[in-house]
Design an enzyme around this catalytic site. Structure first.
Site, PDB file in Angstrom:
ATOM      1  N   GLU A 239       0.450  23.219 -10.686  1.00  0.00           N
ATOM      2  CA  GLU A 239       1.632  23.007  -9.831  1.00  0.00           C
ATOM      3  C   GLU A 239       1.644  21.596  -9.248  1.00  0.00           C
ATOM      4  OE1 GLU A 239       2.435  27.504  -8.148  1.00  0.00           O
ATOM      5  OE2 GLU A 239       0.844  26.337  -7.267  1.00  0.00           O
TER       6      GLU A 239
ATOM      7  N   LYS B   5       4.003  -3.791  -6.265  1.00  0.00           N
ATOM      8  CA  LYS B   5       2.567  -3.459  -6.261  1.00  0.00           C
ATOM      9  C   LYS B   5       2.262  -2.023  -5.840  1.00  0.00           C
ATOM     10  CE  LYS B   5       1.835  -7.925  -6.792  1.00  0.00           C
ATOM     11  NZ  LYS B   5       3.239  -8.244  -6.544  1.00  0.00           N
TER      12      LYS B   5
ATOM     13  N   SER C 152       0.236  -8.729   2.083  1.00  0.00           N
ATOM     14  CA  SER C 152       0.034  -7.815   0.957  1.00  0.00           C
ATOM     15  C   SER C 152      -1.442  -7.579   0.672  1.00  0.00           C
ATOM     16  CB  SER C 152       0.730  -8.353  -0.305  1.00  0.00           C
ATOM     17  OG  SER C 152       0.312  -9.682  -0.575  1.00  0.00           O
TER      18      SER C 152
ATOM     19  N   ASN D   4      -4.459  31.271  -7.785  1.00  0.00           N
ATOM     20  CA  ASN D   4      -3.259  30.466  -7.980  1.00  0.00           C
ATOM     21  C   ASN D   4      -3.483  29.239  -8.876  1.00  0.00           C
ATOM     22  OD1 ASN D   4      -1.704  32.131  -6.339  1.00  0.00           O
ATOM     23  ND2 ASN D   4      -2.351  31.054  -4.478  1.00  0.00           N
TER      24      ASN D   4
ATOM     25  N   GLN E 284       7.285  -8.334  -4.342  1.00  0.00           N
ATOM     26  CA  GLN E 284       6.003  -7.851  -3.834  1.00  0.00           C
ATOM     27  C   GLN E 284       5.985  -6.320  -3.790  1.00  0.00           C
ATOM     28  OE1 GLN E 284       3.795  -9.982  -0.691  1.00  0.00           O
ATOM     29  NE2 GLN E 284       4.292  -8.258   0.628  1.00  0.00           N
TER      30      GLN E 284
ATOM     31  N   TYR F 241      11.619 -16.401  -8.381  1.00  0.00           N
ATOM     32  CA  TYR F 241      10.832 -15.487  -7.546  1.00  0.00           C
ATOM     33  C   TYR F 241      11.542 -15.162  -6.230  1.00  0.00           C
ATOM     34  CZ  TYR F 241       7.181 -13.467  -4.685  1.00  0.00           C
ATOM     35  OH  TYR F 241       6.475 -12.615  -3.876  1.00  0.00           O
TER      36      TYR F 241
ATOM     37  N   THR G  94      13.025  30.055 -27.401  1.00  0.00           N
ATOM     38  CA  THR G  94      14.136  29.156 -27.077  1.00  0.00           C
ATOM     39  C   THR G  94      14.833  29.827 -25.896  1.00  0.00           C
ATOM     40  OG1 THR G  94      15.682  30.266 -28.564  1.00  0.00           O
ATOM     41  CG2 THR G  94      14.490  28.403 -29.480  1.00  0.00           C
ATOM     42  N   HIS G  95      15.338  29.065 -24.971  1.00  0.00           N
ATOM     43  CA  HIS G  95      15.940  29.613 -23.739  1.00  0.00           C
ATOM     44  C   HIS G  95      14.945  30.491 -22.973  1.00  0.00           C
ATOM     45  CE1 HIS G  95      19.832  28.452 -25.589  1.00  0.00           C
ATOM     46  NE2 HIS G  95      19.282  28.943 -26.685  1.00  0.00           N
TER      47      HIS G  95
ATOM     48  N   ASN H  62       3.257 -17.812  -7.210  1.00  0.00           N
ATOM     49  CA  ASN H  62       4.229 -17.066  -8.018  1.00  0.00           C
ATOM     50  C   ASN H  62       3.740 -16.809  -9.437  1.00  0.00           C
ATOM     51  OD1 ASN H  62       5.709 -17.305  -5.737  1.00  0.00           O
ATOM     52  ND2 ASN H  62       7.293 -18.656  -6.564  1.00  0.00           N
TER      53      ASN H  62
ATOM     54  N   SER I  52      -5.847  32.474  -1.991  1.00  0.00           N
ATOM     55  CA  SER I  52      -4.918  32.531  -0.872  1.00  0.00           C
ATOM     56  C   SER I  52      -5.695  32.902   0.383  1.00  0.00           C
ATOM     57  CB  SER I  52      -3.851  33.592  -1.158  1.00  0.00           C
ATOM     58  OG  SER I  52      -3.279  34.046   0.063  1.00  0.00           O
TER      59      SER I  52
ATOM     60  N   LYS J 132      -5.186  36.980  -4.928  1.00  0.00           N
ATOM     61  CA  LYS J 132      -4.556  35.831  -5.572  1.00  0.00           C
ATOM     62  C   LYS J 132      -5.531  34.866  -6.230  1.00  0.00           C
ATOM     63  CE  LYS J 132      -0.550  34.600  -4.384  1.00  0.00           C
ATOM     64  NZ  LYS J 132       0.669  34.514  -5.156  1.00  0.00           N
TER      65      LYS J 132
HETATM   66  N1  ARG Z   1       2.151 -11.271  -2.380  1.00  0.00           N
HETATM   67  C1  ARG Z   1       3.120 -11.933  -3.176  1.00  0.00           C
HETATM   68  C2  ARG Z   1       3.687 -10.956  -4.195  1.00  0.00           C
HETATM   69  O1  ARG Z   1       3.104  -9.967  -4.386  1.00  0.00           O
HETATM   70  C3  ARG Z   1       2.468 -13.081  -3.870  1.00  0.00           C
HETATM   71  C4  ARG Z   1       3.408 -14.179  -4.239  1.00  0.00           C
HETATM   72  C5  ARG Z   1       3.804 -14.905  -3.018  1.00  0.00           C
HETATM   73  N2  ARG Z   1       4.670 -16.003  -3.311  1.00  0.00           N
HETATM   74  C6  ARG Z   1       5.451 -16.551  -2.407  1.00  0.00           C
HETATM   75  N3  ARG Z   1       6.203 -17.496  -2.773  1.00  0.00           N
HETATM   76  N4  ARG Z   1       5.465 -16.114  -1.173  1.00  0.00           N
HETATM   77  O2  ARG Z   1       4.696 -11.163  -4.778  1.00  0.00           O
END
Ligand code: ARG
Length: 460
Positions: free
Chosen positions: A289, A324, A22, A284, A321, A316, A154-155, A109, A276, A282
């Site tokens: 958008e 993220k 990660s 735009n 993970q 956990y 409205t509408h 964790n 464009s 144009k």
């Molecule tokens: N990269 C892990 C996460 O984002 C960190 C925690 C890892 N913990 C483990 N027991 N492997 O969740």
């Protein structure tokens, strides 16, 4: 460099490493990771779990790492599994033995739970500032357009006359609630998970209250299993981001419509429009958008995390993970959208004359014709019928209600008198609506004052 090589006899398959790692994305919160570690060792030393000498070495080493990353001297090399392993390995390289004591009384964790909370808290703050900048812009537009008439819809059919200030004010309310929502989420998440360990706390005499205080939390979380597996606050956060995106998207949709040749209510600034490659005429509204379009990926992040979490047994699991990348993407997307949107509306021109003409031409005062009769004793349902027939007459003649002669009014009801013209003029129609929350000038002025006072109080 593994944190957990001890019980393994074989190297990790390279594809497994690549799939599992990660660092490529959690490097984003290196700052928070280091901040958390500094608080952790400060607490460990206070409790006599770590010597003061080791604490000082570790803190110095961590600060060095942070500075080197910030100044581009330290690269995130891909052999490390995550930001936690990266920092620890680097620390040990720098300061030797003491570095190996950093992880005492802690698991990745609770560490990752902490980092993500710290990161979210910081991002909430930033986003709240960006929303405030947008609110300031909207307030300026409102103050300058208390008398700019336009049709309310409205509408997407012209309904009743309002002012531009009033229309913009609706968005002011939405973005104000969005900021409050962010604030509420921060209040709920602001408890420190550090010390929860892997799932069941630790046997070291940690002072969790102290660590929580050092990191600006209200206190420690109260259940170690929940501490390491709670992602509710991220789901709430993604929901709040989704709602912000939805509000931006609605506003963008209106701007796109208002910017068409058919409406011409607004003109986007050249610096916020695009051309464009084939059609020379144009101009735009790509930015509006794109902001509207990006709503999809923010909703997607919310659905992804809800789905990822739904079947997870306590505590956990590595599935978590996945929170993220999608959270990072959603927050970066929304921050970008809010900034761009603020720039776009603050440079946008309003064609007040076109708006006013449009309000006059859509029978937006038909309700006021009925109200006029009601004031003269006609039951509302009958008045509604009379006004409707007058509208039909106007459609046949291709004119506005204001353009009818008194005789033509009288053909539908003898109750009409000369004062009908004053009663259904655009100015009267808007001005008469003066209960709080309505578009009338006096009501709007009061509301603008409330908004301004709120902003000033926040500043103080
Ligand atoms: N990269 C892990 C996460 O984002 C960190 C925690 C890892 N913990 C483990 N027991 N492997 O969740």
């Amino acid at each position: 460099m593994k944190l957990w090589g001890g019980r393994f006899t074989k190297e990790t398959n390279q594809l497994v490493h690549n799939f599992n790692e990660s660092l490529s994305f959690d490097r984003k919160f290196y700052h928070q990771d280091i901040e958390g570690s500094i608080a952790h060792v400060t607490m460990l030393a206070k409790q006599g779990i770590l010597s003061e000498d080791d604490r000082d070495k570790i803190i110095q080493g961590l600060k060095g790492i942070r500075k080197d990353i910030e100044e581009g001297r330290l690269e995130f090399t891909p052999e490390h599994e995550d930001i936690h392993s990266f920092v620890e390995a680097n620390l040990t390289e720098r300061i030797g033995e003491a570095g190996k004591r950093l992880h005492t009384g802690r698991s990745r964790n609770d560490q990752v739970a902490l980092d993500m909370k710290l990161y979210t808290r910081d991002e909430i703050q930033e986003l709240s500032h960006l929303l405030k900048d947008l609110l300031k812009e909207l307030l300026t537009i409102m103050e300058n357009n208390l008398d700019t008439f336009m049709p309310g819809f409205t509408h997407l059919q012209k309904a009743q006359p309002i002012t531009l200030a009033h229309h913009i004010g609706a968005y002011f309310e939405m973005f104000t609630r969005d900021r409050q929502r962010l604030h509420d989420i921060k209040e709920r998440l602001n408890y420190c998970p550090l010390g929860a360990g892997a799932l069941a706390g630790t046997t070291y005499p940690l002072d969790r209250e102290y660590t929580a205080k050092l990191l600006g939390f209200y206190g420690p979380t109260l259940n170690s299993m929940d501490s390491v597996s709670d992602r509710d606050y991220l789901i709430e956060f993604l929901a709040a981001l989704s709602i912000i995106s939805m509000h931006l998207s609605r506003f963008c949709e209106e701007i796109i419509i208002w910017n068409t040749n058919e409406y011409r209510f607004v003109e986007l600034d050249d610096s916020y429009s695009t051309g464009s490659s084939i059609m020379p005429q144009k101009k735009n509204p790509d930015i509006a958008e794109l902001i509207r379009g990006k709503t999809g990926r923010v909703y997607g992040a919310l659905m992804s995390l809800l789905t990822a979490m739904k079947g997870l047994p306590l505590a956990y699991n590595k599935d978590m993970q996945e929170d993220k990348e999608l959270t990072f993407d959603a927050i970066d997307t929304v921050k970008g959208c809010v900034s761009l949107f603020t720039g776009m509306v603050s440079t946008m021109g309003f064609r007040k004359d076109v708006m006013e003409t449009s309000a006059k031409n859509g029978f937006t005062n038909a309700t006021d014709v009925a109200d006029y009769l009601v004031n003269k004793g006609v039951p509302f349902r009958d008045a509604h019928g009379v006004s409707g027939r007058l509208v039909l007459k106007c459609i046949a003649k291709d004119c506005a209600l204001d353009d009818l002669t008194l005789e033509e009014f009288k053909e539908e009801s003898p109750v009409f008198d000369q004062d009908v013209f004053e009663a259904i003029s655009m100015k009267t129609c808007v001005e008469k609506r003066n209960t709080i929350g309505a578009p009338g000038r006096e009501a709007m002025k009061k509301v603008v004052e409330i908004y301004k006072k709120r902003m000033e109080e926040e500043q103080a």
